[in-house]
Design a protein around this motif. Sequence first.
Motif, PDB file in Angstrom:
ATOM      1  N   PHE A 253      69.017  79.601  85.606  1.00 33.31           N
ATOM      2  CA  PHE A 253      68.359  79.080  86.089  1.00 33.31           C
ATOM      3  C   PHE A 253      68.770  78.138  86.716  1.00 33.31           C
ATOM      4  CE2 PHE A 253      68.927  80.390  81.306  1.00 33.31           C
ATOM      5  CZ  PHE A 253      67.314  80.036  80.942  1.00 33.31           C
TER       6      PHE A 253
ATOM      7  N   ASP B 118      60.533  77.753  80.214  1.00 31.27           N
ATOM      8  CA  ASP B 118      61.117  78.764  81.041  1.00 31.27           C
ATOM      9  C   ASP B 118      60.712  78.966  82.449  1.00 31.27           C
ATOM     10  OD1 ASP B 118      63.414  78.821  78.864  1.00 31.27           O
ATOM     11  OD2 ASP B 118      63.549  80.464  78.607  1.00 31.27           O
TER      12      ASP B 118
ATOM     13  N   ARG C 242      63.488  79.410  84.638  1.00 34.85           N
ATOM     14  CA  ARG C 242      64.325  80.709  84.346  1.00 34.85           C
ATOM     15  C   ARG C 242      64.375  81.229  86.204  1.00 34.85           C
ATOM     16  NH1 ARG C 242      63.613  85.605  82.015  1.00 34.85           N
ATOM     17  NH2 ARG C 242      64.773  86.853  82.202  1.00 34.85           N
TER      18      ARG C 242
END
Length: 500
Positions: free
Chosen positions: A47, A349, A353
Amino acid sequence: MSKRYNVLMILTDQQNIGTIGTYGAKVCRTPNLDSLADEGVKFTNAFTLTSICSPARASLLTGVYPYKHGVLVNDGVLNRDGFILGTRRDLGLDPGPFILNRYLAEAGYQCGYVGKWHIDRYRKPTDMGFKGKDFLGYAHPGSDVWEGFRWKAAPFNKPNYYELYLKERGLKTPRITNALYSGNPDFQKQELCALLDAPEEASIPYFVAEETISLIREFSKSDRPFFIWANFWGPHSPCIVPEPYYSMYEPDSVEPPKSYLEEKFTRKPEAHKLYEKRWSLSVDGWERWQQIIARYWGYCTQIDAMVGRMIEELRGLGLLEDTIIIFTADHGDMLGAHRLIDKGSFMYDETYRIPMIISHPDGVKGVVCDDLVQLHDLTPTLCDIATSQVPDLLDGQSLLPVLKGEEARNKRDAIYCTMEGLTMIFSQRMVRTRDYKFVFNASSIGELYDLRNDPHELNNLFGQPEVACVQQELAGLMGKFMDQLGDPLAPWFHEIIGTY
């Protein structure tokens, strides 16, 4: 003395992890990155610290959180006197006690920089000690160069080395056609995608690869190891790509994500809705998205091909067995998830991510690591590679033990991320575990997602009685992160969290 490895670190700009074959891409092809993963370690839970270019890149350079190095927004900083949106020349990246390339140079490394910088508004890579060609600001090389290109984001400094490259190679000035813009009539200043009507050699990714290869050749003449940080401007929009990449993927092959179909913005921060309205890409349904994403995929495949050219150069010079190769991105892109594009004041995300692949010549091969790791972990990793030591002041953890197969896990149970906003100020903090995500929006409703049962982050559980214990636990963990890291938002958080 232990072996001194060269390092080639490749950073893409705003690359969604789902565009890479080894990470599960069903259509978009990235054979070189897939092979790189087979030769090293693929991190599946990596991340960024913050989903915005300048702060994320500055954290990679310094190894600390944005509010420590001072670059909190693109082209803007936060100093002790308050929020400054890039208006004073005496403000910029606080050089502090640690800058990665200076540390590596002291260890005997030749340090080179290629491509996008976008870290400090006034200090260039060469001012920071790198060898390379400077692009100051966001510095899109095609701005004020390509015929028909609307976006005004040219380098602050002169000359534009990409423009010089075109002239030196005898390449005709490219023009763009088939441009697509947002659905918002008040936001038409930037292309989202277009065809670059020029040979591939005239494209920006090719230029980045050529400059990287040039530095590899130059540095290979010395007995000293090298660290080269190669930066692509893509696949960040505008996705301006030449053939065959522009037409490589059929728009009809682009399927809408579940969150595009089901997002209603119920119990979500108002900022999410505003960002959707800013681009207004869903006014015509999914078709406009298909055009944009198909070109984005083509951009990713071209970048993959350029990565392949860099690797082949190392192989041809006999350097591949002496070089650690790192591939990652500063942050991701929504690509239609939640009806959003780009990044902004949301902590999904899709933008946090990131891909992270590391190939170590004498390390483990074909390993998939699901540790929770972050972009700034690469900084202590590089220090560890160069000196077998990690400065205490860095916020990250070295990944070298994982690369060598010495440790299976890093024992990190949660990550902490920050955001101050893009185009508007909107402070956010996030704690993410494997099972849950808690987002503190300093001026709006909080967010809590059950990632096991709701991986698309559609159902905001914040304030619901059935998850009260989970919310309290994650809020407590966030408070500890804030206090340990000296987060300036901590006072407000502690004062309001009990009644938030």
